[in-house]
Design an enzyme around this catalytic site. Structure first.
Site, short mmCIF file in Angstrom:
data_model
loop_
_atom_site.label_atom_id
_atom_site.label_comp_id
_atom_site.label_asym_id
_atom_site.label_seq_id
_atom_site.Cartn_x
_atom_site.Cartn_y
_atom_site.Cartn_z
CG ASP A 26 -2.02 0.86 0.78
OD1 ASP A 26 -3.59 0.69 1.25
OD2 ASP A 26 -1.62 2.26 1.77
CG ASN A 83 -4.49 11.03 -5.35
OD1 ASN A 83 -3.94 11.08 -6.93
ND2 ASN A 83 -4.98 10.32 -5.31
CD GLU A 137 -4.16 3.63 -1.15
OE1 GLU A 137 -5.02 3.20 -1.17
OE2 GLU A 137 -3.17 3.89 -0.24
#
Ligand SMILES: Nc1nc2c(ncn2[C@@H]2O[C@H](COP(=O)(O)OP(=O)(O)OP(=O)(O)O)[C@@H](O)[C@H]2O)c(=O)[nH]1
Length: 301
Positions: A177, A185, A220
């Site tokens: 992860d 982002n 993710e």
């Protein structure tokens, strides 16, 4: 307008039309016979009509053996039902190689030696089959990374667990992860976030072997099945991925940035039956621990 067509013209039409028309009868003992085959068989099947009519084995012999069994079962079934027959099979055309053909027929009002004659057609459906296969493959993959999607990677894990029950060779899974991905982002934009996911896919893939399986488990989050590997073997792979990710420099405009990844590992080694969900849960607990312990690290359960 009604157009008359001569027999010569009809033969010409049947020779060049991209299909084969046929008449077929199935005897109660299971033997079949082709009573008529149109001239298009030369092109479609690479077989002369008279050879197929002379001996139907000439036709059976070009059908893939695994498809032939199904074709004959479907043929028997349709005859028993007495309504409609359709079957898609692969054949080996000597000039064209493997092609998919569709055979479709239905009972006519004609009888041969007291048995109903079926009339039908065969047509090349290779393009449709290739498209179907491509669409099926696409549905199994994550659209962005082209990795296996969540349900496929869970299926692969389920298969690996069944294999493990047979041969008892240990294997491990890694749940990876990306750390603080939301901030990437937020700070650099979603498109840069996408690029990071693609770059991570490249890094992880490059550190795995052909036999290992990598899938996108969530946004993710990535799941890898490490074939025939103990927890210790998997730690080595995970550490290579962790370091490689840490060292990779990304740029957005002129601003360089880097990312890190946390990894949870679990080995499947017990002989009792385990579900994919149980194995994933263990890896997820290990991943949770890695996040708790400061991220950019590897833990196992
Ligand atoms: N760019 C991009 N972002 C995605 C995609 N899928 C999920 N995300 C984002 O990934 C982020 C995941 O955030 P969180 O679950 O809070 O986790 P995190 O920020 O990585 O924090 P930790 O996992 O605790 O280190 C969310 O902001 C999602 O919108 C994707 O396909 N592209």
């Amino acid at each position: 307008m009604h157009t008359n067509i001569s027999l010569v013209e009809l033969e010409h039409l049947l020779e060049f039309a991209p299909c084969v028309l046929y008449k077929y009868v199935l005897f109660p003992n299971g033997d079949g016979r082709l009573l008529y085959v149109s001239a298009g068989s030369n092109d479609l099947l690479g077989l002369h009509a008279k050879d197929m009519m002379g001996d139907i084995d000439n036709f059976w012999s070009i059908v893939y053996p695994s498809d032939l069994e199904r074709l004959q079962a479907e043929d028997n079934n349709a005859n028993q039902q007495g309504d409609f027959f359709v079957s898609d099979v692969r054949i080996n055309n000597p000039a064209k190689g493997t092609i998919w053909i569709r055979l479709s027929s239905k009972p006519s009002d004609e009888f041969y030696e007291g048995h109903q004659v079926w009339t039908g057609y065969m047509v090349d459906i290779s393009d449709t089959k290739h498209l179907e296969a491509e669409l099926e493959e696409r549905a199994r993959r994550d659209a962005m990374t082209q990795l296996w999607n969540k349900s496929e990677i869970v299926n692969a894990l389920s298969e690996e667990l069944s294999r493990f029950e047979r041969d008892n060779l240990p294997f491990s899974i890694m749940l990876m992860d990306l750390d603080h991905f939301k901030a990437i982002n937020d700070n650099h934009g979603h498109l840069v976030g996408d690029d990071v996911l693609l770059k991570f896919t490249e890094i992880a893939s490059s550190q795995l072997r052909e036999v290992d399986i990598l899938g996108r488990f969530g946004g993710e989050e990535f799941l890898a099945i490490i074939h025939n590997a103990s927890q210790e073997d998997t730690m080595v792979i995970a550490e290579r991925i962790r370091q490689c990710v840490e060292k990779t420099s990304f740029t957005e405009g002129t601003t360089p940035f880097s990312i890190t990844v946390s990894i949870g590992i679990t080995e499947v080694k017990k002989t009792h039956k385990q579900t994919p969900e149980e194995v994933i849960k263990r890896a997820d607990n290990a991943l949770y621990q890695a996040k708790q312990d400061g991220r950019n690290t590897i833990r196992f359960r």
